[in-house]
Design an enzyme around this catalytic site. Structure first.
Site, PDB file in Angstrom:
ATOM      1  N   ASP A 124       0.432  -1.196  -0.047  1.00  0.00           N
ATOM      2  CA  ASP A 124      -0.187  -0.082   0.113  1.00  0.00           C
ATOM      3  C   ASP A 124       0.577   1.636  -0.316  1.00  0.00           C
ATOM      4  O   ASP A 124       0.635   2.489  -0.922  1.00  0.00           O
ATOM      5  CB  ASP A 124      -0.991  -0.206   1.473  1.00  0.00           C
ATOM      6  CG  ASP A 124      -0.236  -0.325   2.503  1.00  0.00           C
ATOM      7  OD1 ASP A 124       0.795  -0.187   3.063  1.00  0.00           O
ATOM      8  OD2 ASP A 124      -1.525  -0.287   3.787  1.00  0.00           O
ATOM      9  N   ASP A 127       6.929   3.646   2.992  1.00  0.00           N
ATOM     10  CA  ASP A 127       7.068   5.303   4.208  1.00  0.00           C
ATOM     11  C   ASP A 127       9.046   4.760   4.324  1.00  0.00           C
ATOM     12  O   ASP A 127       9.687   5.759   3.595  1.00  0.00           O
ATOM     13  CB  ASP A 127       6.672   4.807   5.376  1.00  0.00           C
ATOM     14  CG  ASP A 127       6.807   6.012   6.556  1.00  0.00           C
ATOM     15  OD1 ASP A 127       7.528   6.648   5.770  1.00  0.00           O
ATOM     16  OD2 ASP A 127       6.624   5.547   8.043  1.00  0.00           O
ATOM     17  N   LYS A 155       5.967   8.253   0.178  1.00  0.00           N
ATOM     18  CA  LYS A 155       5.524   9.060   1.396  1.00  0.00           C
ATOM     19  C   LYS A 155       7.503  10.007   0.854  1.00  0.00           C
ATOM     20  O   LYS A 155       8.413   9.382   0.695  1.00  0.00           O
ATOM     21  CB  LYS A 155       5.972   9.339   2.508  1.00  0.00           C
ATOM     22  CG  LYS A 155       4.446   8.199   3.075  1.00  0.00           C
ATOM     23  CD  LYS A 155       4.422   8.544   4.865  1.00  0.00           C
ATOM     24  CE  LYS A 155       3.525   8.145   4.924  1.00  0.00           C
ATOM     25  NZ  LYS A 155       3.437   7.536   6.684  1.00  0.00           N
ATOM     26  N   PHE A 178       0.372  10.966   7.776  1.00  0.00           N
ATOM     27  CA  PHE A 178      -0.437  10.134   7.870  1.00  0.00           C
ATOM     28  C   PHE A 178      -1.146   9.529   7.172  1.00  0.00           C
ATOM     29  O   PHE A 178      -2.836  10.856   7.247  1.00  0.00           O
ATOM     30  CB  PHE A 178      -0.419   9.848   9.536  1.00  0.00           C
ATOM     31  CG  PHE A 178      -1.366   8.351   9.805  1.00  0.00           C
ATOM     32  CD1 PHE A 178      -0.595   7.163   9.409  1.00  0.00           C
ATOM     33  CD2 PHE A 178      -2.775   8.244   9.873  1.00  0.00           C
ATOM     34  CE1 PHE A 178      -0.945   5.430  10.441  1.00  0.00           C
ATOM     35  CE2 PHE A 178      -3.091   7.108   9.900  1.00  0.00           C
ATOM     36  CZ  PHE A 178      -2.083   6.453  10.155  1.00  0.00           C
ATOM     37  N   VAL A 179      -1.791   9.042   6.286  1.00  0.00           N
ATOM     38  CA  VAL A 179      -3.260   8.965   5.359  1.00  0.00           C
ATOM     39  C   VAL A 179      -3.969   7.099   6.027  1.00  0.00           C
ATOM     40  O   VAL A 179      -3.361   6.015   6.715  1.00  0.00           O
ATOM     41  CB  VAL A 179      -2.760   8.486   3.933  1.00  0.00           C
ATOM     42  CG1 VAL A 179      -1.821  10.184   3.883  1.00  0.00           C
ATOM     43  CG2 VAL A 179      -1.065   7.911   3.595  1.00  0.00           C
ATOM     44  N   ASP A 185      -4.637   1.946   6.599  1.00  0.00           N
ATOM     45  CA  ASP A 185      -5.609   1.623   8.512  1.00  0.00           C
ATOM     46  C   ASP A 185      -4.535   2.360   9.318  1.00  0.00           C
ATOM     47  O   ASP A 185      -4.356   3.153   9.562  1.00  0.00           O
ATOM     48  CB  ASP A 185      -5.840   0.203   9.110  1.00  0.00           C
ATOM     49  CG  ASP A 185      -4.439  -0.239   9.384  1.00  0.00           C
ATOM     50  OD1 ASP A 185      -3.189  -0.353   8.746  1.00  0.00           O
ATOM     51  OD2 ASP A 185      -4.485  -0.574  10.577  1.00  0.00           O
ATOM     52  N   ARG A 191      -9.919   0.868   6.205  1.00  0.00           N
ATOM     53  CA  ARG A 191      -9.515   0.215   5.099  1.00  0.00           C
ATOM     54  C   ARG A 191     -10.462   0.458   4.369  1.00  0.00           C
ATOM     55  O   ARG A 191     -10.435   0.512   2.840  1.00  0.00           O
ATOM     56  CB  ARG A 191      -9.047  -1.093   5.278  1.00  0.00           C
ATOM     57  CG  ARG A 191      -7.958  -1.306   6.597  1.00  0.00           C
ATOM     58  CD  ARG A 191      -8.021  -2.586   6.407  1.00  0.00           C
ATOM     59  NE  ARG A 191      -6.238  -3.044   7.811  1.00  0.00           N
ATOM     60  CZ  ARG A 191      -5.825  -3.250   7.543  1.00  0.00           C
ATOM     61  NH1 ARG A 191      -4.975  -2.411   6.569  1.00  0.00           N
ATOM     62  NH2 ARG A 191      -4.608  -3.334   8.408  1.00  0.00           N
TER      63      ARG A 191
HETATM   64  P1  IMP Z   1       7.840   1.015   5.796  1.00  0.00           P
HETATM   65  O1  IMP Z   1       8.126  -0.060   6.438  1.00  0.00           O
HETATM   66  O2  IMP Z   1       8.165   2.118   7.121  1.00  0.00           O
HETATM   67  O3  IMP Z   1       7.893   1.379   4.686  1.00  0.00           O
HETATM   68  O4  IMP Z   1       5.882   1.338   6.086  1.00  0.00           O
HETATM   69  C1  IMP Z   1       5.266   0.482   5.302  1.00  0.00           C
HETATM   70  C2  IMP Z   1       4.175   0.306   6.168  1.00  0.00           C
HETATM   71  O5  IMP Z   1       3.315   0.569   7.335  1.00  0.00           O
HETATM   72  C3  IMP Z   1       2.876  -0.284   5.468  1.00  0.00           C
HETATM   73  O6  IMP Z   1       3.018  -1.742   3.851  1.00  0.00           O
HETATM   74  C4  IMP Z   1       2.061   0.663   5.596  1.00  0.00           C
HETATM   75  O7  IMP Z   1       0.899  -0.873   6.749  1.00  0.00           O
HETATM   76  C5  IMP Z   1       2.608   1.084   7.620  1.00  0.00           C
HETATM   77  N1  IMP Z   1       2.375   2.640   6.647  1.00  0.00           N
HETATM   78  C6  IMP Z   1       2.637   3.687   6.901  1.00  0.00           C
HETATM   79  N2  IMP Z   1       2.372   4.757   5.991  1.00  0.00           N
HETATM   80  C7  IMP Z   1       1.372   4.480   6.405  1.00  0.00           C
HETATM   81  C8  IMP Z   1       0.428   5.421   6.758  1.00  0.00           C
HETATM   82  O8  IMP Z   1       0.459   6.567   7.064  1.00  0.00           O
HETATM   83  N3  IMP Z   1      -1.228   4.772   7.232  1.00  0.00           N
HETATM   84  C9  IMP Z   1      -1.375   3.746   7.664  1.00  0.00           C
HETATM   85  N4  IMP Z   1      -0.086   2.936   7.485  1.00  0.00           N
HETATM   86  C10 IMP Z   1       0.867   3.677   6.735  1.00  0.00           C
HETATM   87 MG    MG Z   2      -0.684  -1.124   8.516  1.00  0.00          MG
END
Ligand code: IMP
Ligand code: MG
Length: 203
Positions: A124, A127, A155, A178-179, A185, A191
């Site tokens: 999805d 980050d 992001k 944050f989205v 979710d 969701r």
């Molecule tokens: P990363 O591992 O930091 O790249 O984050 C990715 C995971 O964190 C995604 O698969 C999402 O499930 C969750 N996530 C990151 N940012 C958000 C947000 O703004 N809203 C909801 N879930 C997020």
């Molecule tokens: Mg999540």
């Protein structure tokens, strides 16, 4: 990339606080619309066309990261013009407070069938890049013929040299906020929303 969405997102970059300590749970009133369902659908169709072109004459194995990638995977799959099969893994990285990353856990690798296949891993949102880089690392161990990554949202953190934060097909780039919605979710809620909403600034 829709220009209005990009500018709105940049405005939020560096300005949104993730600190929720001492606050009660968020409701939809704490969020404002960011990307409409129409914008999401047309961007997915464009991306599906690009992917169909890139994989012409081949078939794809989609690996969806549950649960957030559910809607983007399902919509993308219906617009691909090459045959595809569907597999999934599950990760969870967000901790108790729901808006800050916690420890990453990963399930479902042992029952994947990707050896020798052209794989597209779908998440999805990208980050920190931790989730995608850990999952791709694990998938490579199973010897796919090829492996690319797609994210609905990326992001923007002003760090183009951070190789961990890479996706082959990033559909939208947003600010560091944050989205929720369209699979994303907050504590397992929201969701189901067809549009993407962003948390309002410090309310
Ligand atoms: P990363 O591992 O930091 O790249 O984050 C990715 C995971 O964190 C995604 O698969 C999402 O499930 C969750 N996530 C990151 N940012 C958000 C947000 O703004 N809203 C909801 N879930 C997020
Ligand atoms: Mg999540």
């Amino acid at each position: 990339m829709n220009r209005r969405v990009f500018l709105a997102s940049l405005f939020l970059l560096h300005t949104t606080s993730y600190c929720m300590e001492g606050k009660s749970d968020l409701t939809l009133a704490d969020f404002t619309p960011l990307i409409s369902k129409e914008e999401i659908q047309s961007a997915i169709i464009r991306t599906a066309d690009d992917i169909s072109q890139d994989y012409k004459g081949k078939s794809l194995t989609l690996v969806m990261i549950m649960k957030g990638a559910i809607h983007v995977t399902s919509d993308l799959m219906r617009h691909l013009k090459v045959p595809s099969t569907l597999e999934y893994v599950q990760t969870s990285s967000y901790g108790q407070n729901g808006t800050e990353p916690g420890k990453l856990t990963l399930f479902g690798l042992e029952r994947l069938d990707i050896k020798g296949k052209d794989v597209l891993l779908i998440d999805d949102i990208l980050d920190t890049g931790e989730t995608l880089s850990q999952v791709t690392h694990e998938l490579f161990k199973q010897n796919p013929a090829s492996l690319k990554t797609l994210v609905l949202l990326k992001k923007s953190k002003g760090d183009p040299l951070n190789l961990k934060r890479y996706a082959d097909y990033p559909i939208f780039t947003i600010g560091n906020a944050f989205v929720i919605g369209y699979g994303l979710d907050y504590k397992e809620q929201f969701r189901e929303l067809p549009d993407i909403w962003v948390k309002k600034l410090n309310n």
